[in-house]
Design a protein around this motif. Structure first.
Motif, PDB file in Angstrom:
ATOM      1  N   TYR A   1      14.688  53.016  -1.710  1.00 52.37           N
ATOM      2  CA  TYR A   1      14.179  53.685  -2.832  1.00 52.37           C
ATOM      3  C   TYR A   1      13.795  52.914  -3.982  1.00 52.37           C
ATOM      4  O   TYR A   1      14.288  51.888  -4.056  1.00 52.37           O
ATOM      5  N   ASP A   2      12.576  53.693  -4.519  1.00 52.49           N
ATOM      6  CA  ASP A   2      11.908  52.932  -5.558  1.00 52.49           C
ATOM      7  C   ASP A   2      11.577  53.952  -6.543  1.00 52.49           C
ATOM      8  O   ASP A   2      11.219  55.054  -6.236  1.00 52.49           O
ATOM      9  N   ILE A   3      11.248  53.586  -7.725  1.00 53.39           N
ATOM     10  CA  ILE A   3      10.744  54.486  -8.970  1.00 53.39           C
ATOM     11  C   ILE A   3       9.297  54.299  -8.812  1.00 53.39           C
ATOM     12  O   ILE A   3       8.822  53.629  -9.323  1.00 53.39           O
ATOM     13  N   THR A   4       8.848  55.208  -7.914  1.00 55.24           N
ATOM     14  CA  THR A   4       7.198  54.907  -7.893  1.00 55.24           C
ATOM     15  C   THR A   4       6.489  55.985  -8.851  1.00 55.24           C
ATOM     16  O   THR A   4       7.067  56.710  -9.293  1.00 55.24           O
ATOM     17  N   GLU A   5       5.245  55.174  -9.330  1.00 55.00           N
ATOM     18  CA  GLU A   5       4.487  56.098 -10.121  1.00 55.00           C
ATOM     19  C   GLU A   5       3.680  57.201  -9.371  1.00 55.00           C
ATOM     20  O   GLU A   5       3.122  56.957  -8.564  1.00 55.00           O
ATOM     21  N   SER A   6       4.008  58.452  -9.638  1.00 54.58           N
ATOM     22  CA  SER A   6       3.549  59.688  -9.300  1.00 54.58           C
ATOM     23  C   SER A   6       3.513  60.653 -10.113  1.00 54.58           C
ATOM     24  O   SER A   6       4.110  60.661 -11.277  1.00 54.58           O
ATOM     25  N   ASP A   7       2.760  61.807  -9.849  1.00 59.98           N
ATOM     26  CA  ASP A   7       2.695  62.826 -10.577  1.00 59.98           C
ATOM     27  C   ASP A   7       4.017  63.809 -10.596  1.00 59.98           C
ATOM     28  O   ASP A   7       4.641  64.392 -11.414  1.00 59.98           O
ATOM     29  N   GLU A   8       4.816  63.731  -9.306  1.00 60.23           N
ATOM     30  CA  GLU A   8       5.881  64.313  -9.200  1.00 60.23           C
ATOM     31  C   GLU A   8       7.177  63.235  -9.105  1.00 60.23           C
ATOM     32  O   GLU A   8       7.040  62.008  -8.348  1.00 60.23           O
ATOM     33  N   PRO A   9       8.215  63.463  -9.847  1.00 57.36           N
ATOM     34  CA  PRO A   9       9.213  62.266  -9.946  1.00 57.36           C
ATOM     35  C   PRO A   9       9.727  62.089  -8.636  1.00 57.36           C
ATOM     36  O   PRO A   9       9.994  63.253  -7.610  1.00 57.36           O
ATOM     37  N   THR A  10      10.269  61.089  -8.133  1.00 60.63           N
ATOM     38  CA  THR A  10      11.128  60.699  -6.765  1.00 60.63           C
ATOM     39  C   THR A  10      12.534  61.057  -7.107  1.00 60.63           C
ATOM     40  O   THR A  10      13.335  60.620  -5.981  1.00 60.63           O
ATOM     41  N   TYR A  11      13.065  61.829  -8.149  1.00 61.55           N
ATOM     42  CA  TYR A  11      14.489  62.058  -8.301  1.00 61.55           C
ATOM     43  C   TYR A  11      14.543  63.487  -8.694  1.00 61.55           C
ATOM     44  O   TYR A  11      13.646  63.940  -9.413  1.00 61.55           O
ATOM     45  N   VAL A  12      15.806  64.042  -8.643  1.00 62.00           N
ATOM     46  CA  VAL A  12      15.938  65.441  -9.379  1.00 62.00           C
ATOM     47  C   VAL A  12      17.350  65.330  -9.656  1.00 62.00           C
ATOM     48  O   VAL A  12      18.237  64.759  -9.311  1.00 62.00           O
ATOM     49  N   VAL A  13      17.661  65.716 -11.216  1.00 62.65           N
ATOM     50  CA  VAL A  13      18.800  66.420 -11.522  1.00 62.65           C
ATOM     51  C   VAL A  13      18.932  67.673 -11.848  1.00 62.65           C
ATOM     52  O   VAL A  13      17.800  68.028 -12.373  1.00 62.65           O
ATOM     53  N   ARG A  14      19.947  68.148 -11.283  1.00 59.64           N
ATOM     54  CA  ARG A  14      19.961  69.688 -11.359  1.00 59.64           C
ATOM     55  C   ARG A  14      21.265  70.107 -11.641  1.00 59.64           C
ATOM     56  O   ARG A  14      22.389  69.733 -10.925  1.00 59.64           O
ATOM     57  N   HIS A  15      21.713  71.177 -12.444  1.00 59.15           N
ATOM     58  CA  HIS A  15      22.887  71.685 -12.799  1.00 59.15           C
ATOM     59  C   HIS A  15      22.996  73.043 -12.053  1.00 59.15           C
ATOM     60  O   HIS A  15      22.047  74.152 -12.736  1.00 59.15           O
ATOM     61  N   ILE A  16      23.977  73.428 -11.562  1.00 61.26           N
ATOM     62  CA  ILE A  16      24.020  74.736 -10.849  1.00 61.26           C
ATOM     63  C   ILE A  16      25.614  75.151 -11.095  1.00 61.26           C
ATOM     64  O   ILE A  16      26.596  74.391 -10.905  1.00 61.26           O
ATOM     65  N   ASP A  17      25.839  76.385 -11.612  1.00 60.90           N
ATOM     66  CA  ASP A  17      27.106  76.907 -11.936  1.00 60.90           C
ATOM     67  C   ASP A  17      27.294  78.141 -10.956  1.00 60.90           C
ATOM     68  O   ASP A  17      26.773  79.102 -11.531  1.00 60.90           O
ATOM     69  N   ALA A  18      27.975  77.866  -9.794  1.00 60.24           N
ATOM     70  CA  ALA A  18      28.144  78.890  -8.813  1.00 60.24           C
ATOM     71  C   ALA A  18      29.700  78.683  -8.291  1.00 60.24           C
ATOM     72  O   ALA A  18      29.948  77.537  -7.909  1.00 60.24           O
ATOM     73  N   SER A  19      29.879  79.881  -7.675  1.00 61.35           N
ATOM     74  CA  SER A  19      31.402  79.764  -7.115  1.00 61.35           C
ATOM     75  C   SER A  19      31.395  79.667  -5.451  1.00 61.35           C
ATOM     76  O   SER A  19      32.365  79.288  -4.778  1.00 61.35           O
ATOM     77  N   ASP A  20      30.172  80.234  -4.912  1.00 61.52           N
ATOM     78  CA  ASP A  20      30.107  80.521  -3.512  1.00 61.52           C
ATOM     79  C   ASP A  20      29.231  79.166  -2.848  1.00 61.52           C
ATOM     80  O   ASP A  20      28.148  79.293  -2.570  1.00 61.52           O
ATOM     81  N   LEU A  21      30.147  78.112  -2.926  1.00 61.85           N
ATOM     82  CA  LEU A  21      29.660  76.899  -2.407  1.00 61.85           C
ATOM     83  C   LEU A  21      29.817  76.581  -0.928  1.00 61.85           C
ATOM     84  O   LEU A  21      30.855  76.905  -0.628  1.00 61.85           O
ATOM     85  N   LYS A  22      28.876  76.112  -0.371  1.00 64.60           N
ATOM     86  CA  LYS A  22      28.942  75.804   0.978  1.00 64.60           C
ATOM     87  C   LYS A  22      28.443  74.317   1.237  1.00 64.60           C
ATOM     88  O   LYS A  22      27.478  73.909   0.710  1.00 64.60           O
TER      89      LYS A  22
END
Length: 247
Positions: free
Chosen positions: A104-125
């Motif tokens: 894994y490397d932080i490459t220079e790209s128009d799209e980030p190679t990582y994602v941080v996402r918050h989800i508030d849900a109860s129906d988790l699987k």
């Protein structure tokens, strides 16, 4: 060990007031190898498979699914330390792109190679990673959070006014270790393996992930650290996270 007692034991009383002012509370994350079958749905963990709602849209990069890095139970963390920007419920998910060699490397790209996402849900699987050419999955690590205290690295510009002597600088390093040293961590000051990066200016630490030298699936560069930093004073800081590796 409390900050006051650590300062005293390291003979840094001359700058104790400044150290208290510079210090930041953090959440230390102790990681224990386990399996997904032994971890409850929605628990804080690194690796394994994520616990997501049925409508979850798996993050992609270059038409390949990203690898699930970990999830943080926000309610669990907020009961220990609750910064104003941090959600008090739901899960915070971290994904990164791992290539066919397992790197894994932080490459220079128009799209980030990582994602941080918050989800508030109860129906988790618990959900498997979509089919991929590499399908690398990090080993499951159960995270146990505890309240901690962090101090800035000596290369952080905020430490300049301390005007430490050579012996005091050595004592400061010992103080850093006494307070926990470099660990997996939420919030507080980042533990630096390289001089203070200019990209960290006006940003605060969201998550710090340390390389695991025993299980090499969890490795950032050459035994380095992976940081997720958020902009200071932003209305939606988590959505504007940046990732950086130092080794």
């Amino acid at each position: 060990m409390s900050l006051s007692s650590a300062i005293e034991s390291n003979r840094l009383s001359r700058v104790k007031d400044a150290l208290h002012e510079l210090s930041r509370e953090c959440v230390r994350l102790s990681a224990e190898r386990t399996t997904d079958s032994k971890t409850p749905i929605g628990i804080s963990k690194f690796g394994g498979e994520p616990d997501v709602p049925p409508s979850f849209d798996w993050p992609m990069w270059d038409d390949e699914p990203m690898t699930f890095l970990g999830q943080i139970n926000c309610q669990q963390i907020s009961q220990i330390l609750a910064p104003s920007f941090f959600p008090d419920s739901g899960l915070l998910y971290f994904f990164n792109f791992v290539d066919v060699d397992g790197c894994y490397d932080i490459t220079e790209s128009d799209e980030p190679t990582y994602v941080v996402r918050h989800i508030d849900a109860s129906d988790l699987k618990r959900t498997e990673m979509p089919e991929s050419t590499h399908e690398l999955e990090y080993c499951t690590r159960l995270l146990t959070p505890t309240l901690g205290v962090s101090i800035p690295d000596l290369t952080d510009p905020t430490t300049v006014d301390l005007d430490l002597s050579d012996s005091e600088r050595q004592a400061y390093t010992k103080l850093f270790l006494d307070l926990g040293g470099a660990e997996h961590q939420l919030f507080g000051h980042p533990a630096l393996i390289q001089p203070y990066p200019s990209s960290f200016k006006n940003r605060d630490l969201l998550l710090q992930v340390i390389s695991d030298t025993e299980d090499h699936d969890f490795m950032w560069g050459d035994c380095g650290y992976l940081y997720f930093m958020i902009p200071r004073g932003s209305g939606n800081p988590i959505e504007e996270s940046i990732a950086e590796i130092a080794s």
